[in-house]
Design an enzyme around this catalytic site. Structure first.
Site, mmCIF file in Angstrom:
data_model
loop_
_atom_site.group_PDB
_atom_site.id
_atom_site.type_symbol
_atom_site.label_atom_id
_atom_site.label_comp_id
_atom_site.label_asym_id
_atom_site.label_seq_id
_atom_site.Cartn_x
_atom_site.Cartn_y
_atom_site.Cartn_z
ATOM 1 N N GLU A 5 0.822 -1.217 0.000
ATOM 2 C CA GLU A 5 0.000 0.000 0.000
ATOM 3 C C GLU A 5 0.856 1.268 0.000
ATOM 4 O O GLU A 5 0.559 2.244 -0.689
ATOM 5 C CB GLU A 5 -0.877 0.043 1.257
ATOM 6 N N ASP A 11 14.557 47.866 13.828
ATOM 7 C CA ASP A 11 15.220 48.222 15.086
ATOM 8 C C ASP A 11 15.846 47.017 15.745
ATOM 9 O O ASP A 11 15.516 45.882 15.432
ATOM 10 C CB ASP A 11 14.188 48.756 16.081
ATOM 11 N N LYS A 65 19.514 51.586 17.505
ATOM 12 C CA LYS A 65 18.855 52.163 18.674
ATOM 13 C C LYS A 65 19.179 51.327 19.896
ATOM 14 O O LYS A 65 18.343 50.618 20.418
ATOM 15 C CB LYS A 65 17.327 52.204 18.527
ATOM 16 N N GLY A 115 7.143 46.368 19.307
ATOM 17 C CA GLY A 115 5.926 46.778 20.001
ATOM 18 C C GLY A 115 4.984 47.555 19.116
ATOM 19 O O GLY A 115 4.711 47.159 17.984
ATOM 20 N N THR A 164 1.973 46.319 22.203
ATOM 21 C CA THR A 164 3.040 46.998 22.929
ATOM 22 C C THR A 164 3.605 46.083 24.019
ATOM 23 O O THR A 164 2.938 45.151 24.476
ATOM 24 C CB THR A 164 2.524 48.330 23.510
ATOM 25 N N MET A 206 12.029 51.065 29.362
ATOM 26 C CA MET A 206 13.409 51.579 29.432
ATOM 27 C C MET A 206 13.783 51.974 30.857
ATOM 28 O O MET A 206 14.456 52.978 31.063
ATOM 29 C CB MET A 206 13.581 52.784 28.486
HETATM 30 N N1 SAH Z 1 7.392 50.761 20.872
HETATM 31 C C1 SAH Z 1 7.782 49.762 21.868
HETATM 32 C C2 SAH Z 1 8.627 50.346 22.966
HETATM 33 C C3 SAH Z 1 9.942 50.859 22.528
HETATM 34 S S1 SAH Z 1 10.903 51.496 23.857
HETATM 35 C C4 SAH Z 1 6.526 49.071 22.402
HETATM 36 O O1 SAH Z 1 5.419 49.521 22.143
HETATM 37 O O2 SAH Z 1 6.694 48.056 23.092
HETATM 38 C C5 SAH Z 1 11.921 50.121 24.252
HETATM 39 C C6 SAH Z 1 11.542 49.517 25.577
HETATM 40 O O3 SAH Z 1 10.401 48.688 25.442
HETATM 41 C C7 SAH Z 1 12.573 48.615 26.144
HETATM 42 O O4 SAH Z 1 13.582 49.334 26.801
HETATM 43 C C8 SAH Z 1 11.756 47.796 27.125
HETATM 44 O O5 SAH Z 1 11.494 48.513 28.283
HETATM 45 C C9 SAH Z 1 10.455 47.649 26.378
HETATM 46 N N2 SAH Z 1 10.364 46.353 25.663
HETATM 47 C C10 SAH Z 1 10.185 46.181 24.366
HETATM 48 N N3 SAH Z 1 10.101 44.874 24.058
HETATM 49 C C11 SAH Z 1 10.226 44.201 25.215
HETATM 50 C C12 SAH Z 1 10.229 42.825 25.579
HETATM 51 N N4 SAH Z 1 10.085 41.869 24.654
HETATM 52 N N5 SAH Z 1 10.384 42.486 26.868
HETATM 53 C C13 SAH Z 1 10.541 43.449 27.812
HETATM 54 N N6 SAH Z 1 10.539 44.754 27.519
HETATM 55 C C14 SAH Z 1 10.387 45.147 26.250
#
Ligand code: SAH
Length: 461
Positions: A22, A248, A270, A302, A331, A383
């Site tokens: 088969e 980024d 960045k 994010g 985010t 951050m």
């Molecule tokens: N635009 C992004 C934020 C950019 S600022 C958003 O909306 O998420 C970058 C910061 O985002 C980092 O310093 C950290 O504090 C946070 N960040 C982004 N991705 C992350 C992840 N996977 N785990 C933990 N913190 C994260």
């Protein structure tokens, strides 16, 4: 990648199948569908192969396998229940550099047969590289339901017009023309069985000299916090149509792997205090790429509008008259909180949540501490790692109890996710002792205690 996916032309080519059961019959059927001339070598044939023989679709030889049987074969398949025979076929074929497949023995194969979804002339092949054929089949089943039955006819239509479209448009325009034709109203006409109307619509588009597909555009796309499953459909579609992707540091590798293979990738960096490209240069780069007629995807971690400087980038685009769109993403606060089992709001614990940046300008954080240090409020610091001492101290100084629960989430939603929980007082110390890796997010508030009840959903570390 353990195997190179290719599609082999075996039309009218002699192929050998060793075995008459088969399983051999199923492999045989596949070879026949691809137009091969199949010889089956077996002492006896199952019913399906008998029928093939009766209809003169295959040739049959009653003999045991000898190396000479491989002479002139384009492909060999061993599908007997005798492992010694299977091994002999594999060894002999490999010695002659004839592609060979041994059923259920990936280690003996020089090629494996994927699970396929057929919408002739369109074929989608799925393989787990032999690791889990069942998983490949499950995925195949999902794709079956995703790909409209009319896709085959759509591919035929595109094939029929290919040369004319090629003559009419330059390469970049051509791709855009097809993308519009194959996912817009023309495709819908084909899917609903109105092929003649689809043809007319395609003709009309080809004749329309006013059409221009040369303008570039920029999409500011939120890629979410790391897990590719958290991309939006629109993000994925744009990533797969992009000419160039400017990304980024926060955009994870598994997400970049989903970008169109041929797209140019530009790293815009960045890192804290170590910007690969200054913001102003990124803004100008986007303008220049779009002016070159490219479809630019500006991929950001994010959501583009949450601490993403998305506003500044589109400001420049708007001023320069470049068409753009913004695609929201999940985010970090939303992604990390759910993957860590911490609801950001909760009827009993928090009625508000604030997102704050802890990025320090010249060592100081100019935040409205009093408004942050409110009861029944969750604070999420982006951050915040470098300033963690300052922010915990200031919140305590402005009235938040030292025992307020606090969490730090490292590389949230990725396989490397790690969650540290402590209190406002003890978090900085814990972080110092724990060699934490960026990116990290800090969540402060009573909701953090809920994690003990809800953390079962955390992905395996
Ligand atoms: N635009 C992004 C934020 C950019 S600022 C958003 O909306 O998420 C970058 C910061 O985002 C980092 O310093 C950290 O504090 C946070 N960040 C982004 N991705 C992350 C992840 N996977 N785990 C933990 N913190 C994260």
């Amino acid at each position: 990648m353990d195997f190179l996916p290719i599609f082999l032309d075996i039309r009218e080519q002699p192929c050998l199948v060793v075995g008459g059961g088969e399983v051999a019959a199923r492999k045989c059927a596949l070879l026949l569908r691809a137009g091969a001339r199949v010889t089956v070598l077996a002492p006896s044939l199952c019913a399906a192969l008998d029928a093939d023989l009766a209809a003169a679709r295959i040739a049959h030889r009653v003999a045991s396998f000898r190396q000479e049987d491989l002479e002139g074969m384009a492909v060999a398949i061993a599908a007997t229940s005798d492992q010694a025979v299977n091994r002999a076929v594999a060894a002999a074929a490999r010695a002659r550099r004839i592609p060979v497949n041994v059923v259920d023995q990936p280690a003996l194969c020089s090629f494996i047969l994927p699970s396929i979804i057929e919408r002739a002339p369109l074929v989608v092949a799925v393989s787990s590289g032999g690791a889990s054929p069942v998983l490949a089949r499950l995925l195949r089943a999902r794709l079956e339901s995703l790909i409209p039955a009319g896709y085959g006819r759509l591919a035929e239509l595109a094939g029929a017009y290919r040369d004319r479209v090629k003559a009419r448009f330059k390469p970049a325009e051509r791709r855009r023309f097809w993308e519009r034709a194959l996912q817009g109203p023309i495709a819908e006409l084909v899917f609903s069985g109105r092929d003649a109307e689809a043809r007319e619509a395609l003709e009309a588009t080809l004749e329309d000299t006013r059409l221009s597909f040369s303008g570039g555009e920029v999409s500011l796309v939120g890629a979410g916090p790391g897990d590719p499953d958290l991309l939006t459909f629109r993000a994925l579609r744009l990533m797969q149509q992009a000419d160039v992707v400017v990304y980024d540091r926060l955009v994870s590798q598994p997400i970049l792997n989903l970008v169109r293979l041929e797209a140019e990738r530009i790293y815009a960096g960045k890192e804290r205090a170590q910007h690969a490209l200054p913001q102003e240069d990124i803004n100008q780069l986007l303008v220049r790429l779009a002016r070159e007629g490219k479809r630019v995807v500006r991929l950001k971690g994010g959501d583009p509008f949450i601490f993403g400087r998305g506003g500044e980038e589109i400001d420049t685009l708007a001023a320069e008259g470049i068409p753009f769109q913004v695609v929201p993403g999940i985010t970090a606060a939303a992604g990390c909180a759910s993957y860590a089992g911490i609801p950001l709001t909760h009827r009993d614990y928090a009625q508000s949540v604030v997102f704050v940046t802890g990025h320090m300008q010249d060592g100081s954080m100019n935040l409205n501490w009093r408004s942050l240090a409110q009861p029944r409020q969750t604070i999420v610091f982006y951050m915040g790692l470098v300033g963690i001492d300052v922010l915990c101290r200031e919140l305590a100084a402005h009235g938040l109890p030292a025992a307020t629960p606090a969490a730090l989430i490292q590389q949230g939603t990725t396989p490397q996710q790690r969650v540290l929980t402590a209190t406002l007082e003890s978090l900085p110390d814990l972080v110092r002792r724990s060699s934490v890796k960026a990116p990290t997010l800090i969540i402060i508030g009573e909701v953090v205690t809920l994690r003990d009840r809800l953390k079962w959903f955390e992905p395996a570390a």
